[in-house]
Design a protein around this motif. Structure first.
Motif, PDB file in Angstrom:
ATOM      1  N   ARG A   1      75.389  19.479  18.532  1.00 21.54           N
ATOM      2  CA  ARG A   1      76.573  19.989  19.217  1.00 21.54           C
ATOM      3  C   ARG A   1      76.496  21.513  19.253  1.00 21.54           C
ATOM      4  O   ARG A   1      76.114  22.152  18.264  1.00 21.54           O
ATOM      5  N   TYR A   2      76.884  22.048  20.405  1.00 16.83           N
ATOM      6  CA  TYR A   2      77.046  23.499  20.521  1.00 16.83           C
ATOM      7  C   TYR A   2      78.419  23.774  21.122  1.00 16.83           C
ATOM      8  O   TYR A   2      78.725  23.297  22.217  1.00 16.83           O
TER       9      TYR A   2
ATOM     10  N   GLY B   1      78.640  33.838  21.880  1.00 17.07           N
ATOM     11  CA  GLY B   1      77.847  34.346  20.765  1.00 17.07           C
ATOM     12  C   GLY B   1      76.369  34.119  20.971  1.00 17.07           C
ATOM     13  O   GLY B   1      75.893  33.867  22.081  1.00 17.07           O
ATOM     14  N   GLY B   2      75.628  34.187  19.865  1.00 14.29           N
ATOM     15  CA  GLY B   2      74.165  34.093  19.949  1.00 14.29           C
ATOM     16  C   GLY B   2      73.577  32.986  19.106  1.00 14.29           C
ATOM     17  O   GLY B   2      72.484  33.151  18.549  1.00 14.29           O
ATOM     18  N   ASP B   3      74.272  31.854  18.976  1.00 17.56           N
ATOM     19  CA  ASP B   3      73.716  30.723  18.224  1.00 17.56           C
ATOM     20  C   ASP B   3      72.602  30.039  19.020  1.00 17.56           C
ATOM     21  O   ASP B   3      72.643  30.011  20.246  1.00 17.56           O
ATOM     22  N   TRP B   4      71.623  29.485  18.303  1.00 22.63           N
ATOM     23  CA  TRP B   4      70.616  28.665  18.972  1.00 22.63           C
ATOM     24  C   TRP B   4      70.101  27.604  18.011  1.00 22.63           C
ATOM     25  O   TRP B   4      70.291  27.683  16.793  1.00 22.63           O
TER      26      TRP B   4
ATOM     27  N   LEU C   1      62.044  22.346  13.072  1.00 18.29           N
ATOM     28  CA  LEU C   1      63.489  22.356  13.286  1.00 18.29           C
ATOM     29  C   LEU C   1      64.007  23.746  12.969  1.00 18.29           C
ATOM     30  O   LEU C   1      63.693  24.312  11.905  1.00 18.29           O
ATOM     31  N   THR C   2      64.809  24.303  13.867  1.00 14.29           N
ATOM     32  CA  THR C   2      65.285  25.666  13.661  1.00 14.29           C
ATOM     33  C   THR C   2      66.712  25.818  14.148  1.00 14.29           C
ATOM     34  O   THR C   2      67.123  25.182  15.130  1.00 14.29           O
ATOM     35  N   VAL C   3      67.475  26.642  13.449  1.00 19.00           N
ATOM     36  CA  VAL C   3      68.795  27.101  13.885  1.00 19.00           C
ATOM     37  C   VAL C   3      68.865  28.591  13.580  1.00 19.00           C
ATOM     38  O   VAL C   3      68.226  29.072  12.632  1.00 19.00           O
ATOM     39  N   GLY C   4      69.628  29.314  14.381  1.00 22.35           N
ATOM     40  CA  GLY C   4      69.745  30.751  14.174  1.00 22.35           C
ATOM     41  C   GLY C   4      71.031  31.282  14.747  1.00 22.35           C
ATOM     42  O   GLY C   4      71.751  30.599  15.492  1.00 22.35           O
ATOM     43  N   ASP C   5      71.351  32.523  14.395  1.00 23.75           N
ATOM     44  CA  ASP C   5      72.600  33.144  14.824  1.00 23.75           C
ATOM     45  C   ASP C   5      72.368  34.630  15.000  1.00 23.75           C
ATOM     46  O   ASP C   5      71.868  35.308  14.092  1.00 23.75           O
ATOM     47  N   VAL C   6      72.723  35.124  16.192  1.00 20.68           N
ATOM     48  CA  VAL C   6      72.632  36.555  16.490  1.00 20.68           C
ATOM     49  C   VAL C   6      74.009  37.170  16.308  1.00 20.68           C
ATOM     50  O   VAL C   6      75.004  36.662  16.827  1.00 20.68           O
ATOM     51  N   VAL C   7      74.084  38.248  15.562  1.00 21.72           N
ATOM     52  CA  VAL C   7      75.357  38.935  15.364  1.00 21.72           C
ATOM     53  C   VAL C   7      75.847  39.492  16.702  1.00 21.72           C
ATOM     54  O   VAL C   7      75.081  40.049  17.481  1.00 21.72           O
TER      55      VAL C   7
ATOM     56  N   VAL D   1      86.622  31.481  16.626  1.00 22.48           N
ATOM     57  CA  VAL D   1      86.247  32.896  16.672  1.00 22.48           C
ATOM     58  C   VAL D   1      84.743  33.106  16.663  1.00 22.48           C
ATOM     59  O   VAL D   1      84.284  34.235  16.831  1.00 22.48           O
ATOM     60  N   ASP D   2      83.969  32.036  16.476  1.00 28.21           N
ATOM     61  CA  ASP D   2      82.520  32.182  16.470  1.00 28.21           C
ATOM     62  C   ASP D   2      81.903  30.911  17.036  1.00 28.21           C
ATOM     63  O   ASP D   2      82.503  29.834  16.984  1.00 28.21           O
ATOM     64  N   ASP D   3      80.696  31.062  17.570  1.00 25.94           N
ATOM     65  CA  ASP D   3      79.992  29.882  18.055  1.00 25.94           C
ATOM     66  C   ASP D   3      79.743  28.910  16.903  1.00 25.94           C
ATOM     67  O   ASP D   3      79.600  29.318  15.753  1.00 25.94           O
ATOM     68  N   ALA D   4      79.688  27.637  17.242  1.00 24.85           N
ATOM     69  CA  ALA D   4      79.407  26.608  16.239  1.00 24.85           C
ATOM     70  C   ALA D   4      78.245  25.756  16.736  1.00 24.85           C
ATOM     71  O   ALA D   4      78.315  25.173  17.818  1.00 24.85           O
ATOM     72  N   THR D   5      77.188  25.702  15.949  1.00 25.89           N
ATOM     73  CA  THR D   5      76.008  24.906  16.293  1.00 25.89           C
ATOM     74  C   THR D   5      75.696  23.977  15.132  1.00 25.89           C
ATOM     75  O   THR D   5      75.577  24.428  13.983  1.00 25.89           O
ATOM     76  N   LEU D   6      75.565  22.696  15.447  1.00 16.52           N
ATOM     77  CA  LEU D   6      75.258  21.684  14.431  1.00 16.52           C
ATOM     78  C   LEU D   6      74.097  20.840  14.924  1.00 16.52           C
ATOM     79  O   LEU D   6      74.132  20.307  16.037  1.00 16.52           O
ATOM     80  N   LEU D   7      73.074  20.719  14.099  1.00 15.79           N
ATOM     81  CA  LEU D   7      71.890  19.908  14.399  1.00 15.79           C
ATOM     82  C   LEU D   7      71.717  18.899  13.272  1.00 15.79           C
ATOM     83  O   LEU D   7      71.463  19.278  12.126  1.00 15.79           O
ATOM     84  N   LEU D   8      71.905  17.621  13.597  1.00 14.02           N
ATOM     85  CA  LEU D   8      71.748  16.547  12.621  1.00 14.02           C
ATOM     86  C   LEU D   8      70.462  15.781  12.933  1.00 14.02           C
ATOM     87  O   LEU D   8      70.229  15.408  14.084  1.00 14.02           O
ATOM     88  N   VAL D   9      69.646  15.547  11.904  1.00 15.64           N
ATOM     89  CA  VAL D   9      68.413  14.770  12.073  1.00 15.64           C
ATOM     90  C   VAL D   9      68.403  13.645  11.042  1.00 15.64           C
ATOM     91  O   VAL D   9      68.801  13.843   9.884  1.00 15.64           O
ATOM     92  N   ARG D  10      67.983  12.472  11.475  1.00 15.40           N
ATOM     93  CA  ARG D  10      67.760  11.345  10.568  1.00 15.40           C
ATOM     94  C   ARG D  10      66.258  11.122  10.495  1.00 15.40           C
ATOM     95  O   ARG D  10      65.609  10.873  11.514  1.00 15.40           O
ATOM     96  N   THR D  11      65.706  11.229   9.309  1.00 19.65           N
ATOM     97  CA  THR D  11      64.248  11.202   9.145  1.00 19.65           C
ATOM     98  C   THR D  11      63.694   9.789   9.303  1.00 19.65           C
ATOM     99  O   THR D  11      64.363   8.793   9.026  1.00 19.65           O
ATOM    100  N   ARG D  12      62.455   9.761   9.751  1.00 18.28           N
ATOM    101  CA  ARG D  12      61.678   8.518   9.814  1.00 18.28           C
ATOM    102  C   ARG D  12      60.379   8.724   9.034  1.00 18.28           C
ATOM    103  O   ARG D  12      59.852   9.831   8.960  1.00 18.28           O
TER     104      ARG D  12
END
Length: 791
Positions: free
Chosen positions: A450-451, A461-464, A477-483, A654-665
């Motif tokens: 979700r973004y 914002g600068g979430d990715w 797998l990567t997540v990041g945030d730019v101020v 007030v800020d971007d919200a990024t959520l990455l959920l992974v279920r491993t195999r």
């Protein structure tokens, strides 16, 4: 306690009153025949000093005798100003009245004298009282102890269209619909009058609003004061009221106050609908009973207003006082309407007889409307309509000027909101275009994400986030945030995401990848230009992880980013140990890898701080909420994403919200084949034979020749340059993966062999026969891999 205890001792008699003035009697020859105590008090002469002597001796002028004789011979009272001699030698200018007196045939003159200065002061008091009664704009009204009208001056008489008809009537009969204006408690007139008569404390400067009988159409405002009346004994006689019409001044103050309030509120939201609601909220009810704002859809959507179309064609009408109760409906004006005229001429137009629009709901019948165009430097944005239904007063020139100024403020706010909406939409489109449109298919993990962008008033914002397929069926797998927020943050985010993907495809481990990314960010943030764009990269946070489905091993490293949360197959949740590392671009401590061993069907949450932190709660509370949601890890990942974002506190984001959920195999063991070979060239044939048998067991016989050739070339290369054993791994996934590992770090290079070269064609053949190939390095050596497509 009486505020004026000496008021009863004030003397209101004339200085020439017989109870106060100096009195003497002169005979026919001008001699003093009577000398009273008041005369002695005024001049100081005792009776024995003046009786029987000529009165001329009491006059200071040299020709006083002749003048005195003339005044004494008068047959009617006469007055004069004379200089009298006091006993101490000083002269006293006095007002003197001579009155003839004939008693029993004897002629005499009664002389009454008083200090001229005191007489003139008393005359001034009389003139003042006469002015207050007949000429003053201040209304004076006297009431008895029963609060009934006793008397009113000329100003009150004019306001009431005749005071006589109200004599003896109660005060409430003067302005039956009037009321006091107060910010807090507004008492009625009876309460105020009872308080003044009971306590003697005057009430000063109360604002009273109503309609005068002499002018029932226009609403007036008076400043009223009330004072108790007492007699010489201190008995209450009633009270009197002072009233001054301050309508113009009060309305001017109201207009100024309204403009100040509009300056603080209108246009501060950078939202078109909210700005229209702010205009309505400020103008109602002081200026109008209802405010309508008509705008083209293009302006609401953040685009330029259309040009060349008919004025008032295809608009959206917004009416309401808050964005929540704002209603929107389409509206168009006929070319001959006053609204179209106002838009065409860019001038305000007044309509004092506007009926309700047919089919319009929720609007009262308006008897007066004011149409004001919303103007900016570039174009006419729309039209503001100020309506009056309950207030019967028409819009005057001052109110029209006020409405124009309010419309100008609203137009600036709407234009700023339109421009901001346009920029925000562009930044949002840019950011969404730079984020993954869809994640690639792979076998290592199931993914949901979700973004949510920040509230429009804050800015994009600068979430990715990203998922990157790697060699050996692994995934990055990567997540990041730019101020920061805005287009610069989105552009910086896109550049960093592309850089992370490029570095990930080099098969760097997480710590090495962040180290190289940190160097790039630090270089970009150096002051090398005047545009300041490099500053957006300062303080970037990033987390990068690699998951291997063969071993179940997950390695991650963080650059100032929150660590992932892991829920195993049984629902037990644990927060990964934080990996020390500063945000990108700051330098300092080195980045370190953290290794996790994940069971099959574990759920790992990668997130930005917008998911777990806001202005009302700290980040620890947010992490606890997210961890609690992950205890439901058996739910579908899409449902888990929705649950995780639904437990955040309500309100603007007030800020971007990024959520990455992974279920491993985990890949089944029968889909992975490992072979260890000694560094002997004879083992090349054995590796080829094992490869062919394994592919036949997997049902991939058609790939046997190609895969055997690729394996033999890679094994040959490893045996030639390695000093230890060579490892061969075959992985059956969406494609066939062939990997050969050795203990050397020497990088192989692809080159085109010349015709007379005896070698150098091995990697060239591998590259020609495989979909992809590459090299990744480990702490113990390197792995050359090739990927073959499965038919």
């Amino acid at each position: 306690m009486d505020r004026f205890p000496n008021a009863a001792n004030v003397d209101f008699h004339s200085p020439l009153d017989l109870s106060k003035a100096a009195v003497a009697v002169l005979d026919a020859d001008g001699r003093v025949s009577g000398w009273g105590p008041s005369a002695q008090r005024l001049l100081g002469h005792a009776p024995e000093d003046v009786l029987g002597r000529p009165a001329a001796r009491l006059l200071a002028a040299t020709d006083a005798g002749e003048r005195l004789s003339a005044l004494c011979r008068t047959r009617k009272p006469r007055s004069a100003v004379l200089d009298l001699c006091r006993r101490d030698g000083r002269a006293l200018r006095a007002a003197v009245t001579f009155s003839p007196l004939v008693s029993k045939g004897v002629a005499a003159t009664v002389v009454v004298a008083a200090d001229l200065q005191g007489q003139r002061g008393w005359e001034a008091q009389l003139a003042m009282l006469q002015g207050l009664t007949t000429e003053s704009p201040v209304g004076l009204t006297i009431f008895d102890t029963d609060k009934r009208v006793v008397w009113g001056n000329v100003s009150t008489d004019l306001e009431l269209a005749g005071i006589a008809q109200y004599i003896g009537r109660p005060a409430s009969a003067l302005f039956p619909e009037g009321e006091f204006i107060s910010r807090h408690h507004s008492p009625d007139e009876d309460e105020v009058m009872d308080h003044v008569m009971a306590t003697g404390e005057p009430v000063i400067g109360m604002h009273y609003r109503g309609r005068a009988p002499a002018d029932p159409v226009r609403e007036h405002v008076w400043s009223c004061s009330y004072h108790r009346l007492v007699d010489a004994r201190g008995e209450t006689l009633g009270l009197f009221e002072e009233s001054l019409d301050i309508t113009d001044r009060y309305r001017a103050q109201e207009r100024l106050s309204l403009l100040v309030r509009a300056g603080k509120r209108v246009g501060a939201s950078l939202d078109v609908r909210r700005t229209a609601a702010e205009l309505a909220d400020v103008a109602v009810p002081q200026l109008a009973d209802e405010v309508l704002v008509d705008l083209p859809p293009a302006v609401i959507e953040g685009r330029q207003p259309p040009t060349g179309s008919a004025p008032g064609h295809n608009l959206l009408r917004m009416h309401g006082r808050t964005p929540e109760d704002f209603r929107t409906s389409p509206v168009s004006y006929s070319p001959s309407s006053l609204q179209a005229l106002s838009l065409a001429t860019s001038r305000s137009v007044v309509d004092d007889s506007l009926p309700r629009t047919p089919g319009e709901k929720g609007s009262a019948v308006a008897h007066s409307s004011l149409f004001v165009p919303l103007l900016t430097r570039d174009a006419v944005l729309g039209l503001a309509t100020f309506r009056r239904s309950g207030n019967p007063d028409p819009f005057g020139p001052e109110e029209q000027a006020l409405a124009v100024e309010l419309a100008e403020r609203a137009a600036v706010g709407i234009d700023n909101a339109r421009r901001y909406t346009s920029q925000h939409a562009a930044a949002l489109v840019l950011q969404r275009s730079l984020l993954p449109q869809h994640l690639p298919e792979q076998s290592a993990v199931d993914v949901a994400y979700r973004y949510l962008p920040a509230d429009s008033r804050v800015g994009v914002g600068g979430d990715w986030f990203d998922l990157i397929p790697l060699s050996g069926a692994r995934v990055g797998l990567t997540v990041g945030d730019v101020v920061g927020h805005g287009v610069h943050a989105a552009a910086t985010m896109g550049r960093l995401r592309a850089t992370v993907r490029t570095l990930a495809l080099l098969d760097l481990d997480p710590a090495e990848l962040l180290t190289r990314l940190d160097g790039m960010v630090a270089q970009d943030s150096e002051p090398h230009a005047d545009d300041g764009l490099g500053d957006e990269a300062l303080g970037v946070t990033c987390l990068y992880a690699i998951y291997d489905p063969v071993s179940g091993r997950c390695v991650w490293s963080s650059a100032g980013h929150p660590p992932p949360i892991v829920a195993d197959a049984n629902g037990a949740v644990a927060l990964s140990s934080p990996a020390p590392g500063p945000p990108l671009g700051l330098g300092g401590l080195p980045y370190e890898n953290v290794e996790l061993s994940l069971s099959d069907a574990s759920v790992v949450a990668f997130f930005t701080d917008g998911v777990v932190e806001d202005r009302r709660t700290d980040i620890d509370s947010g992490i606890d909420r997210l961890a609690h949601v992950l205890t439901w890890q058996r739910c579908p990942l899409e449902e888990l994403c929705d649950r995780a974002l639904s437990v955040r506190p309500p309100g603007p984001q007030v800020d971007d919200a990024t959520l990455l959920l992974v279920r491993t195999r985990r890949l089944e063991t029968d889909r992975v084949a490992d072979l260890e070979l000694p560094p002997d060239p004879a083992m090349v044939a054995h590796a080829r034979t094992v490869t062919e048998r394994q592919l036949e067991a997997w049902g991939l016989s058609e790939l046997s020749f190609t895969a055997a050739l690729v394996v033999s070339e890679l094994v040959t290369n490893g045996i030639r340059y390695a000093t230890g054993p060579v490892m061969v791994r075959l992985i059956k996934d969406r494609s066939l993966l062939c990997e050969v590992s050795d203990n050397e770090h020497t990088a192989p290079h692809l080159r085109r062999a010349r015709r007379d070269d005896e070698g150098g064609r091995g990697l060239f053949l591998v590259a020609q026969m495989s979909q992809r190939w590459g090299t990744r390095y480990t702490s113990s050596g390197k792995t050359i891999w090739a990927e073959l497509g499965v038919p």
